[in-house]
Scaffold this active site. Structure first.
Site, PDB file in Angstrom:
ATOM      1  N   ASP A 275      84.241  41.649  75.571  1.00  0.00           N
ATOM      2  CA  ASP A 275      85.602  42.188  75.500  1.00  0.00           C
ATOM      3  C   ASP A 275      85.505  43.665  75.862  1.00  0.00           C
ATOM      4  O   ASP A 275      84.901  44.442  75.122  1.00  0.00           O
ATOM      5  CB  ASP A 275      86.195  42.020  74.108  1.00  0.00           C
ATOM      6  N   ARG A 327      94.390  31.268  79.853  1.00  0.00           N
ATOM      7  CA  ARG A 327      95.417  31.082  80.864  1.00  0.00           C
ATOM      8  C   ARG A 327      94.776  30.518  82.129  1.00  0.00           C
ATOM      9  O   ARG A 327      93.643  30.863  82.473  1.00  0.00           O
ATOM     10  CB  ARG A 327      96.135  32.395  81.186  1.00  0.00           C
ATOM     11  N   ASP A 351      92.619  23.320  79.156  1.00  0.00           N
ATOM     12  CA  ASP A 351      93.894  23.088  78.480  1.00  0.00           C
ATOM     13  C   ASP A 351      95.021  23.838  79.170  1.00  0.00           C
ATOM     14  O   ASP A 351      96.190  23.649  78.837  1.00  0.00           O
ATOM     15  CB  ASP A 351      93.800  23.537  77.017  1.00  0.00           C
ATOM     16  N   GLU A 356     101.839  24.693  85.785  1.00  0.00           N
ATOM     17  CA  GLU A 356     101.989  23.674  84.745  1.00  0.00           C
ATOM     18  C   GLU A 356     103.353  23.007  84.827  1.00  0.00           C
ATOM     19  O   GLU A 356     104.369  23.711  84.887  1.00  0.00           O
ATOM     20  CB  GLU A 356     101.780  24.314  83.359  1.00  0.00           C
ATOM     21  N   HIS A 378      97.968  21.706  77.847  1.00  0.00           N
ATOM     22  CA  HIS A 378      98.345  22.957  77.189  1.00  0.00           C
ATOM     23  C   HIS A 378      98.864  22.687  75.774  1.00  0.00           C
ATOM     24  O   HIS A 378      99.941  23.151  75.392  1.00  0.00           O
ATOM     25  CB  HIS A 378      99.396  23.710  78.005  1.00  0.00           C
ATOM     26  N   GLY A 380      96.954  23.465  73.040  1.00  0.00           N
ATOM     27  CA  GLY A 380      96.112  24.207  72.106  1.00  0.00           C
ATOM     28  C   GLY A 380      96.839  24.685  70.871  1.00  0.00           C
ATOM     29  O   GLY A 380      96.307  24.627  69.763  1.00  0.00           O
TER      30      GLY A 380
END
Length: 421
Positions: A275, A327, A351, A356, A378, A380
């Site tokens: 990160d 994403r 996912d 989409e 998607h 999750g």
């Protein structure tokens, strides 16, 4: 204009008697000469500025941190917890924003916040929320009323671009029940002084789905299920691996990343993270080279778009597993497909997708025929618990911005009558 010339404009020209007229108010001062001057002379709690902005030289000391009206006014709103119809803006140049109370230096200032809120709620937000929102105003799910809406409550399937903002001139607040903000034109929201708040309540649900996908790939669960349904016994052909002791790399240690790390540590995995905004992690290159499994949890920004491409997958261990619950645009799917076909990647779990639903996309059509791929729609953040948390989180945000609305209105009215400036 040269810095020297601007300095002359900004220099106080004698005593500014009008400043004393605003004692007791929180002032957001924006503009060319007003903000630097007011920052030196007033007791205002907040002094912000518009263009021009100077990041170096002697003018950088003139308290001019914002280069546009929207950012300045958003900062004022957040500092004072007042939406734009409650905030008095003193400016010597026009803001160009609708729904704000703007005054020129020395003007009599008064705000009159509207009590007529129209709250539009997206269809996939829990229905239980509607009744709880009624004390704040009218609640509707009819998006043909966008032009009258003051508050929007949405998820990722409701995109808000510049055209949508132009159709919603009354808009003051957006609450999105998501972790990312890529479905909202944030710059346009700032320009129009619209507050955007997140209700990030789905992290645990996403983390547990990521674990499920990893288990399915590591142990061949989905593959074996498909073969069994086709009456094919593949016992001798499936040899998975245990997760305990394996190394997983989490890309982005935000709210979701932290939950993913906690869940995977709980089953005995070694967790590293990358990160760029947090200390203590590893470099992206080292994380990719050392991880048996890599999990993408990043939000979508211009910095993270295409984060994992050909160069990054080439760094990964041969046979490593890659899972994306962040994403779709984070990952180059064509490169991932090549890596699956050559064996560079041992498995891929998705996912999220660039479009989409992805049905009909060439990459998706190839992926859905591969045995070492897990595809979910998607889901999750879709859990009973997350749905309940949406209601409480949204109500908390509404209470923060509207809970004291009547009390604030009384205070403003009293101040205006006692000190009619």
């Amino acid at each position: 204009m040269r810095e020297e010339d601007f300095y002359e404009i900004a220099r106080p020209r004698g005593e500014m008697d009008w400043i004393e007229r605003y004692r007791g108010w929180n002032i957001a001062a924006v503009g060319w000469g007003l903000a630097p001057t007011a920052s030196k002379l007033t007791r205002a709690d907040l002094t912000l500025a518009s263009s021009p902005i100077f990041s170096n030289g002697y003018l950088s000391e003139l308290n001019n941190p914002y280069d546009d009206f929207g950012s300045a006014v958003n900062a004022a709103m957040r500092l004072n917890l007042k939406l734009k119809d409650e905030l008095a803006i003193v400016s010597d140049v026009a803001t160009g924003m609708r729904g704000v109370f703007q005054y020129y230096p020395g003007d009599r200032i008064q705000t009159n916040p509207s009590g007529d809120e129209l709250i539009l709620v997206a269809d996939n937000i829990p229905k239980d929320l509607d009744r709880e929102l009624e004390p704040y105003g009218e609640v509707s799910r009819d998006w043909n009323r966008l032009e009258d809406a003051t508050v929007l409550i949405i998820r990722t399937d409701r995109k808000l671009d510049a055209d949508d903002f132009s159709r919603a001139p009354m808009l003051k607040l957006i609450i999105t029940a998501t972790h990312g903000l890529d479905h909202i034109d944030i710059e346009e929201a700032k320009r129009r002084a619209v507050i955007v708040e997140r209700a990030p309540v789905r992290a645990r649900a996403v983390a547990e789905l990521a674990l499920g996908i990893i288990l399915a790939l590591a142990r061949g669960i989905a593959y074996s299920d498909r073969k069994m349904r086709g009456l094919e016994w593949v016992k001798g052909r499936v040899r998975g691996f245990e997760l305990a002791g394996r190394r997983v790399g989490v890309i982005s240690m935000g709210i979701v990343g932290r939950e993913v790390a906690e869940v995977l540590k709980g089953i005995g995995m070694h967790v590293d993270y990358y990160d760029r905004y947090r200390t203590g992690g590893r470099s992206l290159e080292r994380l990719l080279r050392e991880s048996d499994i890599v999990v993408l949890t990043s939000p979508l920004t211009e910095e993270t778009r295409g984060l994992i491409g050909r160069r990054e997958i080439a760094m990964m261990k041969d046979g490593a597993i890659l899972v994306n619950v962040g994403r779709g645009e984070l990952l180059d799917l064509d490169v991932a497909l090549e890596a699956l076909e050559t064996g560079k990647l041992g498995g891929l779990g998705l996912d999220v997708y660039p479009r989409e639903p992805p049905f009909g996309d060439e990459a998706f059509e190839r992926l859905r025929n591969m045995d070492n791929v897990i595809l979910t729609p998607h889901l999750g953040g879709s859990s009973e618990e997350a749905e309940r948390r949406i209601v409480s989180e949204v109500l908390g945000i509404m209470g923060k911005w509207f809970g004291r609305r009547s009390e604030i209105s009384r205070d403003i009215s009293a101040l205006g009558s006692l000190n009619p400036i």
